[in-house]
Design an enzyme around this catalytic site. Structure first.
Site, PDB file in Angstrom:
ATOM      1  N   SER A 141       0.815  -1.209   0.000  1.00 25.20           N
ATOM      2  CA  SER A 141       0.000   0.000   0.000  1.00 25.20           C
ATOM      3  C   SER A 141       0.858   1.274   0.000  1.00 25.20           C
ATOM      4  O   SER A 141       1.698   1.424  -0.868  1.00 25.20           O
ATOM      5  CB  SER A 141      -0.957  -0.063   1.180  1.00 25.20           C
ATOM      6  N   HIS A 190      -7.911  -5.485   0.354  1.00 29.96           N
ATOM      7  CA  HIS A 190      -6.633  -4.813   0.575  1.00 29.96           C
ATOM      8  C   HIS A 190      -5.897  -5.413   1.773  1.00 29.96           C
ATOM      9  O   HIS A 190      -6.350  -5.273   2.912  1.00 29.96           O
ATOM     10  CB  HIS A 190      -6.971  -3.341   0.839  1.00 29.96           C
TER      11      HIS A 190
HETATM   12  C1  GCU Z   1      -5.290   4.795   1.972  1.00 31.30           C
HETATM   13  C2  GCU Z   1      -4.717   5.599   0.838  1.00 31.30           C
HETATM   14  C3  GCU Z   1      -3.913   4.711  -0.131  1.00 31.30           C
HETATM   15  C4  GCU Z   1      -2.912   3.890   0.631  1.00 31.30           C
HETATM   16  C5  GCU Z   1      -3.594   3.133   1.731  1.00 31.30           C
HETATM   17  C6  GCU Z   1      -2.657   2.349   2.654  1.00 31.30           C
HETATM   18  O1  GCU Z   1      -6.288   3.953   1.503  1.00 31.30           O
HETATM   19  O2  GCU Z   1      -5.765   6.243   0.183  1.00 31.30           O
HETATM   20  O3  GCU Z   1      -3.242   5.514  -1.096  1.00 31.30           O
HETATM   21  O4  GCU Z   1      -2.220   3.037  -0.247  1.00 31.30           O
HETATM   22  O5  GCU Z   1      -4.265   4.051   2.587  1.00 31.30           O
HETATM   23  O6  GCU Z   1      -1.509   2.689   2.793  1.00 31.30           O
HETATM   24  O7  GCU Z   1      -3.151   1.378   3.258  1.00 31.30           O
END
Ligand code: GCU
Length: 413
Positions: free
Chosen positions: A252, A394
């Site tokens: 992420s 995610h």
């Molecule tokens: C949020 C953000 C993302 C990121 C994510 C994370 O969702 O919008 O850009 O990748 O956090 O780091 O879990």
């Protein structure tokens, strides 16, 4: 070339599962990574290395991540192995906890947690990645040090320390060790606490002090990537590690970080981005899921200020994220997505690999070229590129590591 991508974008829409095509992506035209600013096309790898790659790096530094300092910005950096045990993970591994201090007084430091397989002959390859919630949250190993109260005082107001092992599922240490790799991680808050404090704490404060910032000043993602490079500085001194075979990995926001670390530091032999999404592997011009406007609004400290000029104007960017992938060439790169993680735009993550393939070809290596988005849990690996989209949301799961390791085996074993 440009037309191909326009067609691809449209073709992809017709083959996607509902969850992905519910929000149609824009038809888009990607900048050609081989087209130099003087209008000429790059013909060979030397031209790429000497002329075109520096042009793109300059764009990414001045327009997106900001200008990062080198190791020379912390001349007092020093390393101390403050804890070591040969009997970790039920005897499978040696655990080391290494304090990497950036100043003489050891006020600014990161704590690197490492596990090294005991069953080894000579230095081993390694995975290195930052973690979100502290080293103690990556494992139930009770010997792993917690944050000190002084450290916590630098974090966001009201920061709540997570219990041990909260994120252990993302770090299957035994599995990694049994496959012959060492693994090393530090908590990203150690280098720059992840909240917008005007850069008054963390590494920016130590290096820049109260120097006025400008549009190109480095943001937090750049700082976390800088931290990974300092871990590499240490790994180069550790006799257990084959520092020529270190894969940098991240999930992420930390996947955006691993891509930038791989771009800025060519000592990383292989780069893995897990669900890095917007401003990571995902093509910005698709404006699918998270957009520049959203990321810059919600996380104003992640990138340099110049990046905000592209909010809602992605098509005006002189680069796109396939060119961040291209910065890793000719080193192997793996991008991973999850089908329910539409915020990170799995299709956009896949197509940045396709868009970088022409650069790998300059070096005589194959890359991913198919314009058909892969089926769920049917990993694709072509030449020096790998990709999968797994079922679910995610996260980083064992399934992801089960794909990363065989890919890494091809290059690091
Ligand atoms: C949020 C953000 C993302 C990121 C994510 C994370 O969702 O919008 O850009 O990748 O956090 O780091 O879990």
């Amino acid at each position: 070339m440009k037309h191909l991508f326009k067609l691809a974008a449209i073709a992809v829409l017709s083959i996607l599962p509902l969850s992905l095509d519910a929000q149609p992506a824009n038809p888009y035209e990607l900048p050609d990574p081989l087209l130099m600013e003087n209008g000429k096309i790059v013909r060979n790898k030397n031209q790429w290395i000497k002329e075109r790659r520096p042009e793109i790096m300059e764009m990414l530094r001045s327009q997106m991540f900001g200008r990062e300092p080198g190791a020379d910005a912390v001349p007092d950096m020093h390393f101390k192995v403050i804890e070591e045990s040969h009997d970790a993970l039920g005897g499978l591994a040696t655990r080391k906890q290494v304090k990497i201090s950036f100043d003489k007084n050891e006020k600014y430091y990161l704590m690197l947690l490492m596990y090294v397989p005991n069953d080894k002959k000579g230095p081993v390859p390694a995975f290195l990645g930052a973690n979100f919630k502290g080293n103690h949250a990556t494992t139930d190993d009770p010997e792993v040090l917690m944050f000190t109260p002084e450290k916590i005082a630098t974090f966001a107001p009201g920061y709540v320390v997570e219990p041990r092992a909260t994120n252990a599922h993302r770090w299957p240490y035994e599995y990694i060790i049994k496959n012959g790799y060492a693994v090393a991680t530090y908590c990203y808050h150690d280098v720059d606490p992840d909240f917008h404090d005007g850069f008054h704490n963390g590494i920016h404060q130590l290096i820049d002090g109260d120097k006025p910032r400008n549009g190109e000043s480095w943001g937090s993602i750049s700082a976390w990537a800088w931290g990974l490079s300092r871990c590499m500085d240490y790994l180069e001194t550790d006799k257990d590690i084959n520092s020529k075979k270190v894969a940098v990995i991240g999930h992420s926001r930390l996947g955006k970080t691993s891509l930038w670390a791989g771009a800025t530091d060519q000592r990383f032999a292989l780069v893995i981005s897990n669900e890095s999404g917007c401003s990571g592997a995902a093509i910005a011009r698709r404006k699918f899921g998270e957009t520049l406007q959203a990321i810059n609004r919600n996380f104003p400290h992640w990138f340099c200020d110049n990046y905000k000029a592209y909010n809602g104007r992605e098509e005006k960017m002189p680069w796109d994220q396939h060119e961040l992938i291209a910065m890793i060439a000719p080193r192997p790169v793996y991008v991973a997505s999850a089908i329910e993680d539409t915020w990170a735009d799995p299709v956009g993550e896949y197509f940045s690999l396709v868009g970088a393939t022409s650069v790998y070809n300059l070096f005589g290596y194959d890359g991913i070229t198919s314009h058909e988005f892969p089926a769920v849990e049917h990993p694709v690996s072509v030449g020096r590129m790998g990709y999968h989209v797994r079922r679910g949301a995610h996260n980083t799961l064992l399934y992801d590591w089960e794909q990363f390791i065989p890919f890494a085996d091809r290059f690091l074993k």
